[in-house]
Structures are given as structure tokens and as C-alpha cells.
Write a protein that holds these residues in place. Structure first.
Motif, PDB file in Angstrom:
ATOM      1  N   HIS A  56      63.170  86.633  46.133  1.00 31.58           N
ATOM      2  CA  HIS A  56      61.798  87.074  46.395  1.00 31.58           C
ATOM      3  C   HIS A  56      60.857  86.038  45.780  1.00 31.58           C
ATOM      4  O   HIS A  56      61.201  85.409  44.791  1.00 31.58           O
ATOM      5  CB  HIS A  56      61.576  88.440  45.719  1.00 31.58           C
ATOM      6  CG  HIS A  56      60.168  88.924  45.806  1.00 31.58           C
ATOM      7  ND1 HIS A  56      59.633  89.442  46.959  1.00 31.58           N
ATOM      8  CD2 HIS A  56      59.171  88.948  44.886  1.00 31.58           C
ATOM      9  CE1 HIS A  56      58.367  89.770  46.742  1.00 31.58           C
ATOM     10  NE2 HIS A  56      58.070  89.485  45.492  1.00 31.58           N
ATOM     11  N   ALA A  57      59.699  85.881  46.363  1.00 29.85           N
ATOM     12  CA  ALA A  57      58.676  85.040  45.722  1.00 29.85           C
ATOM     13  C   ALA A  57      57.312  85.532  46.167  1.00 29.85           C
ATOM     14  O   ALA A  57      57.166  86.115  47.241  1.00 29.85           O
ATOM     15  CB  ALA A  57      58.857  83.574  46.107  1.00 29.85           C
ATOM     16  N   ASP A  58      56.325  85.312  45.311  1.00 30.79           N
ATOM     17  CA  ASP A  58      54.960  85.705  45.660  1.00 30.79           C
ATOM     18  C   ASP A  58      54.002  84.734  44.972  1.00 30.79           C
ATOM     19  O   ASP A  58      54.406  84.010  44.052  1.00 30.79           O
ATOM     20  CB  ASP A  58      54.686  87.148  45.223  1.00 30.79           C
ATOM     21  CG  ASP A  58      53.651  87.814  46.135  1.00 30.79           C
ATOM     22  OD1 ASP A  58      52.953  87.081  46.872  1.00 30.79           O
ATOM     23  OD2 ASP A  58      53.547  89.038  46.096  1.00 30.79           O
ATOM     24  N   ALA A  59      52.761  84.727  45.417  1.00 29.28           N
ATOM     25  CA  ALA A  59      51.815  83.763  44.874  1.00 29.28           C
ATOM     26  C   ALA A  59      50.397  84.279  45.008  1.00 29.28           C
ATOM     27  O   ALA A  59      50.135  85.193  45.793  1.00 29.28           O
ATOM     28  CB  ALA A  59      51.954  82.438  45.628  1.00 29.28           C
ATOM     29  N   TYR A  94      55.949  83.131  50.534  1.00 30.47           N
ATOM     30  CA  TYR A  94      54.534  83.530  50.517  1.00 30.47           C
ATOM     31  C   TYR A  94      53.638  82.714  51.434  1.00 30.47           C
ATOM     32  O   TYR A  94      52.500  83.079  51.674  1.00 30.47           O
ATOM     33  CB  TYR A  94      53.961  83.544  49.083  1.00 30.47           C
ATOM     34  CG  TYR A  94      54.153  82.266  48.315  1.00 30.47           C
ATOM     35  CD1 TYR A  94      55.188  82.144  47.399  1.00 30.47           C
ATOM     36  CD2 TYR A  94      53.296  81.192  48.490  1.00 30.47           C
ATOM     37  CE1 TYR A  94      55.372  80.982  46.684  1.00 30.47           C
ATOM     38  CE2 TYR A  94      53.489  80.018  47.776  1.00 30.47           C
ATOM     39  CZ  TYR A  94      54.523  79.924  46.884  1.00 30.47           C
ATOM     40  OH  TYR A  94      54.711  78.764  46.186  1.00 30.47           O
ATOM     41  N   THR A  95      54.153  81.582  51.976  1.00 33.69           N
ATOM     42  CA  THR A  95      53.330  80.859  52.957  1.00 33.69           C
ATOM     43  C   THR A  95      53.552  81.424  54.354  1.00 33.69           C
ATOM     44  O   THR A  95      52.828  81.093  55.278  1.00 33.69           O
ATOM     45  CB  THR A  95      53.643  79.351  52.981  1.00 33.69           C
ATOM     46  OG1 THR A  95      55.033  79.185  53.266  1.00 33.69           O
ATOM     47  CG2 THR A  95      53.299  78.682  51.675  1.00 33.69           C
ATOM     48  N   HIS A 114      48.253  77.745  46.380  1.00 29.22           N
ATOM     49  CA  HIS A 114      48.201  78.900  45.489  1.00 29.22           C
ATOM     50  C   HIS A 114      48.175  78.386  44.046  1.00 29.22           C
ATOM     51  O   HIS A 114      48.870  77.430  43.714  1.00 29.22           O
ATOM     52  CB  HIS A 114      49.431  79.780  45.702  1.00 29.22           C
ATOM     53  CG  HIS A 114      49.457  80.433  47.049  1.00 29.22           C
ATOM     54  ND1 HIS A 114      49.913  79.802  48.189  1.00 29.22           N
ATOM     55  CD2 HIS A 114      49.069  81.680  47.435  1.00 29.22           C
ATOM     56  CE1 HIS A 114      49.809  80.625  49.217  1.00 29.22           C
ATOM     57  NE2 HIS A 114      49.300  81.774  48.794  1.00 29.22           N
ATOM     58  N   ARG A 115      47.396  79.069  43.192  1.00 23.15           N
ATOM     59  CA  ARG A 115      47.267  78.600  41.798  1.00 23.15           C
ATOM     60  C   ARG A 115      48.222  79.311  40.852  1.00 23.15           C
ATOM     61  O   ARG A 115      48.245  79.033  39.657  1.00 23.15           O
ATOM     62  CB  ARG A 115      45.829  78.767  41.322  1.00 23.15           C
ATOM     63  CG  ARG A 115      44.816  77.904  42.052  1.00 23.15           C
ATOM     64  CD  ARG A 115      45.058  76.417  41.828  1.00 23.15           C
ATOM     65  NE  ARG A 115      43.887  75.669  42.235  1.00 23.15           N
ATOM     66  CZ  ARG A 115      42.981  75.156  41.382  1.00 23.15           C
ATOM     67  NH1 ARG A 115      43.144  75.250  40.090  1.00 23.15           N
ATOM     68  NH2 ARG A 115      41.930  74.524  41.846  1.00 23.15           N
ATOM     69  N   ALA A 116      48.976  80.298  41.382  1.00 24.23           N
ATOM     70  CA  ALA A 116      50.029  80.939  40.582  1.00 24.23           C
ATOM     71  C   ALA A 116      51.141  81.352  41.530  1.00 24.23           C
ATOM     72  O   ALA A 116      50.861  81.791  42.652  1.00 24.23           O
ATOM     73  CB  ALA A 116      49.483  82.153  39.839  1.00 24.23           C
ATOM     74  N   ALA A 117      52.382  81.177  41.102  1.00 20.70           N
ATOM     75  CA  ALA A 117      53.519  81.537  41.960  1.00 20.70           C
ATOM     76  C   ALA A 117      54.695  81.969  41.090  1.00 20.70           C
ATOM     77  O   ALA A 117      54.865  81.477  39.971  1.00 20.70           O
ATOM     78  CB  ALA A 117      53.916  80.353  42.843  1.00 20.70           C
ATOM     79  N   MET A 118      55.459  82.921  41.613  1.00 22.08           N
ATOM     80  CA  MET A 118      56.636  83.435  40.893  1.00 22.08           C
ATOM     81  C   MET A 118      57.778  83.530  41.882  1.00 22.08           C
ATOM     82  O   MET A 118      57.561  83.939  43.016  1.00 22.08           O
ATOM     83  CB  MET A 118      56.406  84.878  40.434  1.00 22.08           C
ATOM     84  CG  MET A 118      55.413  85.091  39.367  1.00 22.08           C
ATOM     85  SD  MET A 118      56.142  85.273  37.756  1.00 22.08           S
ATOM     86  CE  MET A 118      57.595  86.211  38.013  1.00 22.08           C
ATOM     87  N   SER A 119      58.980  83.202  41.454  1.00 19.84           N
ATOM     88  CA  SER A 119      60.128  83.418  42.343  1.00 19.84           C
ATOM     89  C   SER A 119      61.231  84.079  41.547  1.00 19.84           C
ATOM     90  O   SER A 119      61.377  83.834  40.344  1.00 19.84           O
ATOM     91  CB  SER A 119      60.614  82.083  42.898  1.00 19.84           C
ATOM     92  OG  SER A 119      61.070  81.277  41.854  1.00 19.84           O
TER      93      SER A 119
END
Ligand SMILES: NC(=O)c1ccc[n+]([C@@H]2O[C@H](COP(=O)([O-])OP(=O)(O)OC[C@H]3O[C@@H](n4cnc5c(N)ncnc54)[C@H](O)[C@@H]3O)[C@@H](O)[C@H]2O)c1
Length: 316
Positions: free
Chosen positions: A186-189, A305-306, A201-206
Motif C-alpha cells: 500500500h502507499a499514499d501521499a 497514489y499517482t 507530493h510533499r509527503a509519501a508513505m509506503s
């Protein structure tokens, strides 16, 4: 050697190559003429209007490709057509498709290649590999919490591919190297409020799962005005192993020790590439095909997330 791109990292490689016997930099191309001229003065290289022109007129043994992520593709394909080994900086491209195509051409041409995953050449990473082989981690946490670099292309999605692909790729690479195969679950931003659609994006997590059974995550942000924390932590039985570019920290609660990285990883990676160009047995730690495995992971995270299907499709 010839150089495609004469910016920050190109000059960093020049400093290393100057310390290696028998290496001369004879040609350079960069659309930013003032940079190209500065590079030419520094190295004595001849300047060219483009990489095709450079390769048409020079007899080179190899090429360094040090361009922004969005400019990859044509320089590599031209080098391969001329049978020239190349060193290419990370990331391999903004997307997977460009890099997959180049990897196929490299394999067919059986050319020596190297890529700029220089953390692999830190002596502290070698030591961490030994520690983690003895006592594998169950949890892996990577952080790239930083300011945006000062380059004009970096905040543009179509030129950099975003922070996970451009920067945190070093952490995905270390995770693969030190823990083994992994997949992105999973990833989001998040974007800055008011940012235009072309800005990264200025923040992202995977979140990650390793074939070993371990789990992990890589977090990145570039909202800061200073470099806060760049590194990766491994949580093992009774011990944490923490790597930054500068040092290795091992913490067992009752005992804790820090080892400062020694030597220059850029010099080591450049020396291995030069040896491979000279035809010696290749010691290169991240040839193109190996770097592609890391690039696929970083792009898979960004694709979550893109909205790209199977890749980060940021071209056109
Ligand atoms: N391994 C590392 O730790 C490390 C460190 C810094 C940069 N890098 C990577 O190196 C790459 C370049 O970064 P940088 O900091 O040197 O950027 P930079 O902006 O300083 O330099 C890039 C140069 O490439 C030139 N360029 C663009 N398109 C070109 C083309 N088609 N032909 C020739 N030149 C072209 C630009 O005009 C610019 O001068 C990035 O992918 C970056 O991630 C890696």
C-alpha cells in the motif's frame, strides 16, 4: 570518459575519477551552456551541443549519464547503439517502461553498466549486512525527511518522478539489499494545499512485505527547510540496526555502539565501473539490471497514489 549532464552529481564523479589512474574526461554535453563550460574548464573536456553530436565526434571508452530523471532514455539508447558502457545516476527514469526498454538493450548488447546506488559502497552497509544475516529483522522503517534539493526540476512530477522514486529509492535499494525481495502492499501521499497539479507530493508513505516474512515502511517528506533524518532502521531480535549515510548505530539496550562510515563510496563505485570498462571481472554492485529491480519497487509505490497502472506514467 564522456559526460551527459554537467550538474552537481557529474562534478562529484569528476572528483572521484580524478583520483583514479589513467582516466581522462574528454567530452561533455549539457543544454545549460554555462554549466557545460564550467565543467569543460574543470576537466579539459570538449563541449558538444548534444549527446549524439558528442558520440559522433569522440572516441570514448564509456559515458557517464548524469541527467534529471525525466531526461533518461535517449542518452542511454545512443550509448548502447555505439557499444559504449555507461554509468547512470539513480533513478533510472521517472517511469518503469523507459528503464525496462533500456535494460533489454543492455542485456542484448552485454555491455558493462553501473548505477548511482552508492550507499551499497558504504563500509557501514557491509557491516550491517553481516549483522542482519546473523539476526534478520522483523520490522524495517526507512525515513527520508528532508528539504527539497535546490535543483529547478526536482519539484516537477514529470521531471523527477516524485520523492519516493527520486530520493527514497536509496532506501528501497537498501531494504532489498539487506532483507531481500519485497512487495509494496500500500502507499499514499499528500500534496501541499494549493500546489499545482504538476508538483510532486510533499509527503509519501509506503508499506512493504518482504519474502522473509518481515514487514516495513518507507516514509518521505520534503516539506522541511533542513535535512532532518535520512536513513533506515532494522528491528531484530534484541537489537536495532540503524543506518544513515554517515554512520551505523547498533542498540541492544544494555549496549549501544556507533560506527562512523569510512572512505568515499563515490570513489569506490567509480573505481568498480572503470575496472569493468577495462574488461576486468565486474565488481559493480548495482549494474543496470539490479538497479531496475529497485526502480520497479519505488515506481510501484508511487503508482499507488499517482493512479498509474503498473507504472508511474508521467510522460506526456
Ligand atoms: N547518488 C546520489 O546520491 C546522487 C546525488 C545527487 C544527484 N543524484 C542524481 O543525479 C541526477 C542529476 O542530479 P543533479 O543533482 O546532478 O542535478 P543537476 O540539475 O545539478 O544536474 C543535471 C544536469 O543535467 C542537464 N541535462 C538535462 N537534460 C540533459 C540532456 N538531455 N543532456 C545533457 N544534459 C542534460 C541539466 O541541464 C543539468 O545541468 C538525478 O537523477 C539525481 O537523483 C544522485
Amino acid at each position: 570518459m564522456g559526460f551527459v549532464g554537467a550538474g552537481y552529481v557529474a562534478v562529484r564523479h569528476v572528483e572521484s575519477l580524478a583520483r583514479l589512474d589513467g582516466v581522462r574526461i574528454t567530452a561533455v554535453t549539457d543544454p545549460r551552456v554555462e554549466r557545460m563550460e564550467r565543467f569543460a574548464r574543470l576537466t579539459g573536456a570538449r563541449s558538444y551541443a548534444g549527446h549524439e553530436d558528442m558520440l559522433d565526434h569522440e572516441r570514448l571508452d564509456a559515458v557517464y549519464i548524469c541527467v534529471p530523471p525525466g531526461a533518461h532514455g535517449a542518452p542511454e539508447r545512443t550509448a548502447i547503439e555505439r557499444g559504449l558502457p555507461f554509468f547512470v545516476e539513480k533513478p533510472l527514469a521517472c517511469d518503469v517502461t523507459t528503464a525496462e526498454g533500456i535494460a533489454e538493450l543492455v542485456r542484448d548488447a552485454a555491455l558493462p553498466t553501473a548505477t548511482g546506488y552508492h550507499w551499497r559502497y558504504l563500509d557501514t552497509v557491509e557491516r550491517a549486512a553481516e549483522l542482519l544475516a546473523d539476526n534478520p529483522p522483523l520490522l524495517v522503517l526507512g525515513f527520508w525527511l528532508d528539504r527539497p534539493p535546490g535543483t529547478d526540476w526536482w519539484l516537477r512530477q514529470d521531471q523527477s518522478g516524485g520523492q519516493l522514486v527520486e530520493q527514497a529509492t536509496h532506501l528501497f535499494d537498501l531494504a532489498r539489499l539487506l532483507v531481500g525481495d519485497l512487495e509494496v502492499l500500500h502507499a499514499d501521499a499528500a500534496r501541499l494545499p494549493g500546489a499545482d497539479g504538476g508538483e510532486i507530493h510533499r509527503a509519501a508513505m509506503s508499506s512493504l512485505r518482504f519474502a522473509s516474512g518481515a514487514i516495513g515502511s518507507i516514509a518521505a517528506t520534503c516539506v522541511l527547510s533542513h535535512g532532518y533524518r535520512m536513513g533506515i532502521e532494522f528491528f531484530c531480535s534484541g537489537r536495532t540496526v540503524t543506518l544513515s549515510e554517515r554512520e551505523l548505530l547498533v542498540d541492544e539496550g544494555v549496549r549501544r555502539w556507533v560506527t562512523t562510515a569510512q572512505g568515499d563510496p563515490f570513489l569506490r563505485e567509480d573505481a568498480d565501473f572503470v575496472d569493468a570498462v577495462r574488461g576486468g571481472p565486474s565488481q559493480v554492485r548495482a549494474p543496470y539490471a539490479e538497479a531496475l529491480r529497485t526502480h520497479r519497487i519505488a515506481c510501484a509505490a508511487a503508482a499507488a497514489y499517482t493512479g498509474a497502472k503498473g507504472e508511474v506514467s508521467v510522460r506526456g
